[in-house]
Design an enzyme around this catalytic site. Structure first.
Site, short mmCIF file in Angstrom:
data_model
loop_
_atom_site.label_atom_id
_atom_site.label_comp_id
_atom_site.label_asym_id
_atom_site.label_seq_id
_atom_site.Cartn_x
_atom_site.Cartn_y
_atom_site.Cartn_z
N HIS A 135 0.87 -1.18 0.00
CA HIS A 135 0.00 0.00 0.00
C HIS A 135 0.91 1.23 0.00
CE1 HIS A 135 -2.85 2.90 1.81
NE2 HIS A 135 -3.82 2.08 1.46
N ASP A 213 2.87 -4.74 8.13
CA ASP A 213 1.67 -3.92 7.96
C ASP A 213 0.46 -4.84 8.13
OD1 ASP A 213 -0.59 -2.74 6.93
OD2 ASP A 213 0.36 -1.97 5.11
N GLN A 216 -4.81 -5.05 7.13
CA GLN A 216 -5.89 -5.92 6.62
C GLN A 216 -5.98 -7.23 7.37
OE1 GLN A 216 -8.16 -5.01 4.60
NE2 GLN A 216 -7.27 -3.16 3.71
N LYS A 239 -10.40 -0.47 10.66
CA LYS A 239 -10.60 -1.66 9.82
C LYS A 239 -10.98 -2.88 10.67
CE LYS A 239 -7.26 -0.11 6.35
NZ LYS A 239 -8.05 0.35 5.22
N CYS A 377 -4.66 2.43 -3.69
CA CYS A 377 -3.40 2.93 -3.10
C CYS A 377 -2.25 1.95 -3.33
CB CYS A 377 -3.54 3.22 -1.60
SG CYS A 377 -4.69 4.54 -1.26
C1 PLP Z 1 -2.63 -2.93 3.46
C2 PLP Z 1 -2.87 -1.55 3.97
N1 PLP Z 1 -1.89 -0.87 4.57
C3 PLP Z 1 -2.06 0.36 5.04
C4 PLP Z 1 -3.26 1.00 4.94
C5 PLP Z 1 -3.41 2.38 5.48
O1 PLP Z 1 -4.28 2.41 6.56
P1 PLP Z 1 -4.78 3.80 7.19
O2 PLP Z 1 -5.27 4.63 6.05
O3 PLP Z 1 -5.84 3.40 8.14
O4 PLP Z 1 -3.59 4.40 7.86
C6 PLP Z 1 -4.32 0.36 4.31
C7 PLP Z 1 -5.63 1.04 4.13
O5 PLP Z 1 -6.39 0.74 3.25
C8 PLP Z 1 -4.12 -0.95 3.82
O6 PLP Z 1 -5.11 -1.62 3.22
#
Ligand code: PLP
Length: 419
Positions: A135, A213, A216, A239, A377
């Protein structure tokens, strides 16, 4: 807390999914005259009454600033805030609440590591290893760090549409001058579940620091930082049934303790003079200013809620729905599917041949169905796969097979419309 069943217990009866769905008032509505079908859970999950109620109670009864006051409300607010830290440590099987830094979410957690650990530890010529399925929030902070330090980025390749990591050159990629390996647990674009325990073990053998990370994964499967063996882990509360604007960074205590603050202000200090300041120990030195106090309170309620269901059961449920959706969409024909067929997380990413993903999402919306279309993203990944965007249906435990059947009907109708 003692009444909460352990997150990893498997000998529990199957949850009553239909009853759990009734905990989510938002799902009981019509959109464009049709019953809402919410399939955008990878973007954000919905919130059960238990979380909404915890937030309401906090604001109606306990609201005050934390760590500062001696009065009753401040003491209660501080207790709620700090007990959420304890709960988060338990949720991740961390060694102590002191390993939990509250942040705004995964993005801020990764930026914290990049700006604090990264600036203190990386220098020109060092290598930061990522994967091609990251992401933007696990890519851009490292690009910024690389620009400031002269470090370089390298990437573990993705195999193609089936969306697996190609690990054939992993040991070479982890060799010096690699200092950090930051990887996504479950890909938000592909649904791939990466073997993070193995990846962290291989990184550790080469003395490489690791970050997972878990945006998800943390709300969809048991996540145990000790079993994974990572050095840092980031997640977002929104999430996993919690409020927006709250998440956390878990870090190994010795690493957190060695890291300088990355923001200065109130709350994070021991004493301040006109010229110099001494800082609190971790995690407090990373929490400058008045924090998001109701956020951890809501997150606590969300973690209790998920663990009362059991994240192992949630994972099985989400995976079944995703694999069912994958198979049924494939049977339609004329659909390009991304990510592995089996062993996937709870989402499917796809393209309807000849139809832009945004058109798919717009037409589905007219049917009361919330999908997502775009690059999710992950623009570099889309580029690698030779597409601009995909449509994505992402599931949670309150979704049903009937909703997947409706998804397939809607996609089939879209195919007929464009034929
Ligand atoms: C795999 C992954 N990493 C990071 C993020 C970023 O999360 P946040 O926008 O809540 O900081 C997301 C959000 O969609 C994501 O799906």
């Amino acid at each position: 807390m003692s009444s909460i069943p352990p997150a990893h217990s498997s000998a529990r009866p199957e949850p009553d999914w239909a009853a759990l769905r009734r905990d989510f008032p938002i799902l009981d509505q019509q959109v464009h005259g049709r019953p809402l079908i919410y399939l955008d859970n990878a973007a954000t999950s919905q919130k059960p009454r238990q979380v909404i109620e915890a937030l309401r109670t906090y604001y109606e009864r306990d609201n005050a600033n934390v760590h500062r006051g001696i009065h009753a409300l401040s003491t209660r607010a501080t207790a709620g805030f700090e007990s959420a830290r304890e709960r988060a440590a338990q949720f991740l099987h961390a060694g102590s609440h002191e390993e939990i830094v509250f942040t705004r979410g995964t993005t801020e957690s990764i930026n914290l590591v990049a700006q604090s650990w990264g600036l203190a530890n990386l220098q020109s010529g060092d290598r930061i290893l990522l994967t091609e399925m990251e992401h933007h929030s696990n890519l851009v902070p490292w690009q910024l760090l690389a620009q400031r330090t002269g470090a370089r980025l390298a990437f573990v390749p993705v195999t193609g549409d089936e969306g697996l990591l190609d690990l054939t050159r992993l040991d070479e990629l982890l060799a010096p001058p690699t200092r950090l390996f930051s990887m996504v647990h479950i890909s938000n674009s592909l649904g791939t579940v990466n073997p993070v325990t193995e990846l962290c073990a291989r990184a550790r053998q080469q003395g490489v620091t690791t970050l997972v990370d878990a945006a998800q994964s943390a709300g969809h499967q048991p996540v145990d930082v000790q079993a994974i063996g990572c050095d840092f882990l980031a997640l977002s509360g929104h999430k996993l049934c919690g409020p927006t604007g709250i998440g956390l960074l878990w870090g190994r205590p010795e690493l957190l303790e060695s890291m300088p603050p990355y923001q200065g202000g109130g709350e994070m200090i021991l004493s301040v003079g006109f010229e110099t300041t001494s800082f609190k120990p971790a995690p407090y030195r990373f929490e400058a200013g008045t924090p998001h106090i109701s956020g951890p309170v809501g997150l606590h309620a969300a973690m209790d809620y998920l663990d009362a269901i059991g994240r192992d059961a949630i994972f099985r449920h989400d995976q079944e729905l995703a694999e069912y959706a994958y198979d049924r969409l494939e049977q339609l024909g004329g659909i390009r599917l991304f990510g592995p067929r089996h062993g996937r997380g709870g989402l499917v990413s796809f393209l309807v041949e000849g139809v832009h993903a945004h058109d798919v999402v717009t037409l589905a919306d007219q049917e009361g169905m919330a999908l997502r279309g775009g690059h999710h993203c992950t623009q570099p990944l889309m580029h690698k796969l030779g597409v601009e965007s995909t449509a994505r249906a992402s599931f949670y435990f309150y979704n049903t097979r009937a909703e997947v059947d409706r998804l397939v009907e809607v996609i089939a109708a879209i195919q007929r419309f464009f034929a």
